[in-house]
Design an enzyme around this catalytic site. Structure first.
Site, PDB file in Angstrom:
ATOM      1  N   CYS A 133       0.864  -1.170   0.000  1.00 47.86           N
ATOM      2  CA  CYS A 133       0.000   0.000   0.000  1.00 47.86           C
ATOM      3  C   CYS A 133       0.902   1.223   0.000  1.00 47.86           C
ATOM      4  CB  CYS A 133      -0.940  -0.014   1.208  1.00 47.86           C
ATOM      5  SG  CYS A 133      -0.089  -0.018   2.796  1.00 47.86           S
ATOM      6  N   ALA A 134       0.430   2.350   0.489  1.00 48.86           N
ATOM      7  CA  ALA A 134       1.224   3.573   0.432  1.00 48.86           C
ATOM      8  C   ALA A 134       2.476   3.510   1.303  1.00 48.86           C
ATOM      9  CB  ALA A 134       0.366   4.768   0.847  1.00 48.86           C
TER      10      ALA A 134
END
Length: 466
Positions: free
Chosen positions: A26-27
């Site tokens: 994810c980020a």
């Protein structure tokens, strides 16, 4: 930083490529589904260059590398391991297959209700703003023209999501069960059709019509399902069951019209006649018990919920809480659950912030400070898993702060007009009670910060112990 070296060290300490089921990112985090968790060396992974923390959540091993770094480590990890790159959704699905039946059921609830949150947030925030404006106007603080076209449109939009909630749930639930989501929307719409008596009028007018199934033996109420969410989910599970089996047995030339017709009709019939009343009763009982708990004298019940909220996040049970929020919004027009969740999130941020202030370890400080700020914004995973649980005492401090913040919620009857937003921005859902929300925020943050600051101590390194 040598991204390839970091990726290799991660791979070595998760048991090698053969022990990795799937990988995504994810980020900020590398997300891995591991076949055998016993082969994972978390301590070694925490010491990998660039790694800011490691934790397990929702069946995934998640390693925090941070924005801009995680994608580069991920690319090297995929190249070294030979594991096929996967999306976050695919990793979640792979993780779900390794969980028990109860946790898979919780995941399904999350899959149904989480996608609806943006729609509820849009209407909920606007509803909160409208409530605040009306409050100020009625008390003479501002002059408000309710005939103004902007006011009228805002008032229209503020109630839309809640007015068609059952349709939204029908669409989302059908999609989660791999049924045709448009059929799910039709099923949801059928239960709030204007031909049915609105459930909101039953309290004042009583049930107007009973429909006979077996004369003298069984009849059911001709009442809509406004204010209910779980019966719609159950109906869509029935829809999916019927649709999948009909696709297998109905000849292809008739499938286009026979399968949708039979699936929708039988689903609505079975739900209205038999299944729906059972789950309406069950949902009312559950919401009643929750409300009884939250309204126990002196805020005791709310304190208990706030105290144990974070542990339920650790286990993944919190995925079902959106259903509670939506149930309360549908029945009461507000949710008393969301402010408690916000208190718990804020408290974990306060506990992590205390670690950031007290630690002398630059790496821990570099992880704890942004994790605390993230928790204050409503995203608690980095604070809980990366900092507080790792050192445990800050986690306990966060739980205590969450309980105290929830106690304030009970004593001030703090309620939210929507769901999906906690922390600092959660005040936008509580614009009718901004002072109470600010007090809750301060109590949760300060109590958890103080307890964590007192309890937390840096662990002695091997060289210092010697």
């Amino acid at each position: 930083m040598d991204y390839r070296k970091s990726a290799q060290e991660v791979l070595d300490n998760v048991g090698g490529a053969d022990n990795v089921v799937s990988a995504a990112h994810c980020a900020t985090r590398l997300r891995l589904v591991i076949a055998d968790n016993a082969k994972v060396n978390k301590g070694a992974i925490e010491n990998v260059d660039g790694a800011k923390g490691v934790f397990e959540a929702q069946g995934q091993l998640q390693i925090i590398f941070g924005t801009g770094t995680v994608n580069k480590v991920y690319e090297e990890f995929i190249a070294l391991s030979g594991v096929e790159a996967a999306t976050k959704a695919e990793v979640k699905e792979a993780a779900a297959q390794q969980q028990n039946i109860f946790m898979r059921a919780i995941k399904v609830l999350g899959d149904v209700f989480v996608p609806i949150i943006p729609a509820i947030v849009a209407s909920g925030l606007l509803l909160g703003i409208m409530s605040a404006l009306n409050f100020m106007a009625s008390n003479g603080f501002i002059a408000l023209d309710t005939n103004n076209f902007i006011y009228k449109i805002a008032d229209l939009v503020s109630g839309t999501s809640f007015g068609i909630l059952q349709i939204l749930i029908g669409y989302s639930a059908a999609k989660a069960f791999d049924a045709n989501p448009y059929l799910g929307a039709v099923v949801g719409g059928a239960f709030i059709n204007s031909s049915l008596q609105s459930a909101y009028t039953v309290a004042s007018e009583g049930v107007q019509t009973m429909v006979t199934v077996i004369p003298g033996v069984y009849s059911f109420e001709w009442v809509g399902y406004q204010g209910h969410v779980i019966p719609i989910v159950i109906a869509c599970a029935i829809l999916a069951f019927l649709e999948k089996r009909l696709h297998k047995v109905v000849p292809e030339m008739f499938d286009l019209f026979v399968t949708p017709l039979v699936s929708v009709f039988v689903t609505v019939l079975v739900t209205l006649v038999a299944v729906g009343p059972i789950f309406v009763w069950a949902e009312n009982a559950i919401l009643g018990l929750i409300q009884t708990l939250l309204t126990l004298p002196f805020g005791i019940g709310s304190f208990i919920v706030g105290l144990f909220y974070a542990p339920t996040v650790v286990t993944g049970i919190h995925q079902m809480y959106t259903a509670i929020d939506l149930g309360q919004l549908a029945q009461y027009g507000v949710t008393y659950w969301l402010p408690i969740a916000s208190a718990a999130n804020i408290a974990q941020g306060g506990a992590a912030l205390a670690v950031a202030f007290k630690t002398r370890d630059a790496k821990i400080k570099g992880l704890a400070l942004p994790s605390a700020l993230s928790a204050f914004m409503g995203i608690t995973e980095p604070a809980i898993f990366g900092v507080n649980l790792r050192f445990f005492k800050p986690f306990i401090a966060g739980c205590i702060g969450g309980g105290c913040g929830a106690l304030v919620c009970a004593l001030t009857s703090l309620a939210a007009s929507g769901t999906g937003v906690t922390g600092i921005f959660g005040i936008l859902l509580c614009l009718a009670q901004p002072v109470q929300y600010a007090i809750m925020f301060a109590v949760a943050a300060l109590v958890s910060f103080g307890v964590s600051f007192v309890l937390y101590k840096d662990e002695l390194k091997a060289s210092e112990q010697a």
